[in-house]
Scaffold this motif. Structure first.
Motif, short mmCIF file in Angstrom:
data_model
loop_
_atom_site.label_atom_id
_atom_site.label_comp_id
_atom_site.label_asym_id
_atom_site.label_seq_id
_atom_site.Cartn_x
_atom_site.Cartn_y
_atom_site.Cartn_z
N ARG A 263 -7.62 -3.75 9.09
CA ARG A 263 -6.20 -4.07 8.98
C ARG A 263 -5.99 -5.37 8.20
N ALA A 264 -6.80 -6.38 8.51
CA ALA A 264 -6.67 -7.68 7.85
C ALA A 264 -6.91 -7.54 6.34
N ILE A 265 -7.93 -6.80 5.98
CA ILE A 265 -8.25 -6.62 4.55
C ILE A 265 -7.12 -5.85 3.86
N LEU A 266 -6.66 -4.77 4.48
CA LEU A 266 -5.63 -3.94 3.84
C LEU A 266 -4.32 -4.71 3.66
N LYS A 267 -3.95 -5.49 4.67
CA LYS A 267 -2.72 -6.29 4.56
C LYS A 267 -2.85 -7.30 3.43
N GLY A 268 -3.98 -7.98 3.38
CA GLY A 268 -4.22 -8.99 2.35
C GLY A 268 -4.23 -8.37 0.96
N LEU A 269 -4.85 -7.20 0.85
CA LEU A 269 -4.93 -6.53 -0.45
C LEU A 269 -3.53 -6.11 -0.93
N ALA A 270 -2.73 -5.63 -0.01
CA ALA A 270 -1.37 -5.19 -0.38
C ALA A 270 -0.58 -6.37 -0.94
N LYS A 271 -0.69 -7.53 -0.29
CA LYS A 271 0.01 -8.73 -0.76
C LYS A 271 -0.50 -9.15 -2.14
N ARG A 272 -1.82 -9.14 -2.27
CA ARG A 272 -2.43 -9.58 -3.52
C ARG A 272 -2.00 -8.68 -4.69
N LEU A 273 -1.94 -7.40 -4.40
CA LEU A 273 -1.56 -6.41 -5.41
C LEU A 273 -0.16 -6.72 -5.95
N THR A 274 0.75 -6.99 -5.05
CA THR A 274 2.12 -7.31 -5.43
C THR A 274 2.15 -8.61 -6.24
N ARG A 275 1.42 -9.61 -5.71
CA ARG A 275 1.40 -10.92 -6.38
C ARG A 275 0.87 -10.80 -7.81
N GLU A 276 -0.08 -9.91 -8.03
CA GLU A 276 -0.68 -9.77 -9.37
C GLU A 276 0.13 -8.80 -10.24
N GLY A 277 1.18 -8.23 -9.70
CA GLY A 277 2.04 -7.37 -10.49
C GLY A 277 1.57 -5.92 -10.61
N PHE A 278 0.70 -5.49 -9.70
CA PHE A 278 0.24 -4.10 -9.71
C PHE A 278 0.98 -3.32 -8.62
N THR A 279 1.03 -2.00 -8.79
CA THR A 279 1.60 -1.17 -7.73
C THR A 279 0.51 -0.37 -7.00
N GLU A 280 -0.55 -0.03 -7.72
CA GLU A 280 -1.63 0.73 -7.08
C GLU A 280 -2.95 0.01 -7.26
N LEU A 281 -3.81 0.15 -6.26
CA LEU A 281 -5.10 -0.54 -6.28
C LEU A 281 -5.92 -0.16 -7.52
N ARG A 282 -5.81 1.09 -7.93
CA ARG A 282 -6.64 1.55 -9.05
C ARG A 282 -6.35 0.77 -10.34
N GLU A 283 -5.11 0.25 -10.43
CA GLU A 283 -4.77 -0.53 -11.63
C GLU A 283 -5.56 -1.84 -11.70
N ALA A 284 -6.03 -2.31 -10.55
CA ALA A 284 -6.71 -3.60 -10.49
C ALA A 284 -8.22 -3.49 -10.77
N VAL A 285 -8.74 -2.25 -10.73
CA VAL A 285 -10.19 -2.06 -10.87
C VAL A 285 -10.69 -2.60 -12.22
N GLY A 286 -11.66 -3.49 -12.16
CA GLY A 286 -12.29 -4.01 -13.38
C GLY A 286 -11.43 -4.94 -14.21
N THR A 287 -10.38 -5.50 -13.61
CA THR A 287 -9.44 -6.31 -14.42
C THR A 287 -9.77 -7.80 -14.44
N GLU A 288 -10.88 -8.21 -13.81
CA GLU A 288 -11.17 -9.64 -13.79
C GLU A 288 -11.37 -10.15 -15.22
N LYS A 289 -11.01 -11.40 -15.41
CA LYS A 289 -11.11 -11.99 -16.76
C LYS A 289 -12.54 -12.42 -17.05
#
Ligand SMILES: Cc1cc2nc3c(=O)[nH]c(=O)nc-3n(C[C@H](O)[C@H](O)[C@H](O)COP(=O)(O)O)c2cc1C
Length: 289
Positions: A263-289
């Motif tokens: 639960r803690a990880i999923l809640k944190g991930l949901a927040k992070r996703l929004t903060r980074e401007g993504f809507t789905e987790l798959r959009e974040a895969v491999g996006t590190e600079k």
């Protein structure tokens, strides 16, 4: 964690999106004598040398059938981690893996070929390209229902060895790579770190992420990666995803944080996703600079 398939419905109930049972071997075996698991609490680390304690493929098949018949089978994907029996010589490994796979292939959704545990003598030799190719050929020959088969790699492999494993993905129709298993390397030589076995948890996180990052870049993001190694919170999870993992697994984190970790990880991930401007987790895969 659920080596013998004794708690199959529990993992979905804890909020996990998929689970992996085992490792299962052809022959049932007791594993190594106890003590065989050690906690370095201040480092959030574990060393284990369980040695594939498991009831064997026949008993496992019986248990999984019982779970299916009970109506309690979870609605999420359930995988089985396949290992090699200690009594089976390395040269006969393909038959050992194939035996378990044939019995279990219709009872689970995906299979992970574990050639990376440090706790069965010489097992990790099977990560060698030609040895692994033989195992994968034996499994695919029996894979009439086209179950997804993945390979789990050690964090101690160099990038060249990882590249060779990537070369097996297409010819052997691999569904992905699980990165990583425990490490034989140590951050220190003293105290419990002197115990033989595989190290997991916090000290493994960085190397595991490096392996994921390498596999992602080297494969051009075309090979699904399951990221595992030292995930304790959503920041750790985010690192693995942005390095290239599309799915995540936890073991030591569950031991130290308890079942609320999901639960803690999923809640944190949901927040992070929004903060980074993504809507789905798959959009974040491999996006590190
Ligand atoms: C007690 C214990 C038993 C494990 N048994 C297996 C196993 O049977 N097969 C396998 O592929 N990995 C096994 N692992 C490795 C974990 O699945 C995982 O890859 C590793 O611990 C790194 O993740 P973590 O840092 O979240 O624990 C085991 C780990 C621990 C601590």
């Amino acid at each position: 964690m659920d080596k013998g398939g004794t708690a199959v419905p529990v993992w979905a109930a804890l909020g996990l999106g998929f689970s992996e049972l085992g490792g299962v071997t052809q022959h049932g075996q007791p594993g190594n004598p106890q003590p065989r698991m050690f906690r370095m609490v201040e480092d959030e680390a574990l060393i284990n040398r369980m040695g594939f304690n498991n009831p064997g493929a026949d008993a496992m098949a019986g248990r999984l059938r019982t779970w299916h018949d009970s109506g309690a089978w979870p609605s999420h994907p359930v995988g089985v981690n396949l290992g090699k029996s200690k009594v089976t010589p390395v040269a006969d490994a393909p038959a050992d893996y194939q035996y378990s796979f044939k019995l279990l292939k219709n009872l689970a959704d995906f299979f992970v070929v574990n050639v990376s545990s440090p706790n069965t003598p010489n097992l990790r030799q099977l990560q060698d390209k030609s040895a692994l190719a033989e195992i994968l050929a034996a499994l695919q020959e029996a894979n009439d229902e086209n179950r997804p088969i993945l390979v789990k790699v050690a964090p101690d492999l160099g990038f060249d060895a990882l590249d060779e494993i990537l070369e097996l993905v297409e010819p052997h129709n691999l569904a992905g790579i699980v990165a990583t298993n425990t490490t034989i390397s140590r951050p220190a030589e003293t105290g419990l770190y002197a115990e033989t076995g595989g190290l997991s948890g916090r000290p493994l996180a960085r190397r595991s992420t490096e392996v994921i990052r390498h596999l992602y870049r080297q494969s051009g993001g075309r090979v699904p990666l399951i990221g595992v190694g030292g995930i304790f919170n959503s920041a750790d999870a985010w690192e693995k995803i942005t390095a290239g993992a599309t799915l995540l697994q936890i073991y030591s984190g569950m031991v130290y944080e308890g079942p609320q970790i999901t639960r803690a990880i999923l809640k944190g991930l949901a927040k992070r996703l929004t903060r980074e401007g993504f809507t789905e987790l798959r959009e974040a895969v491999g996006t590190e600079k």
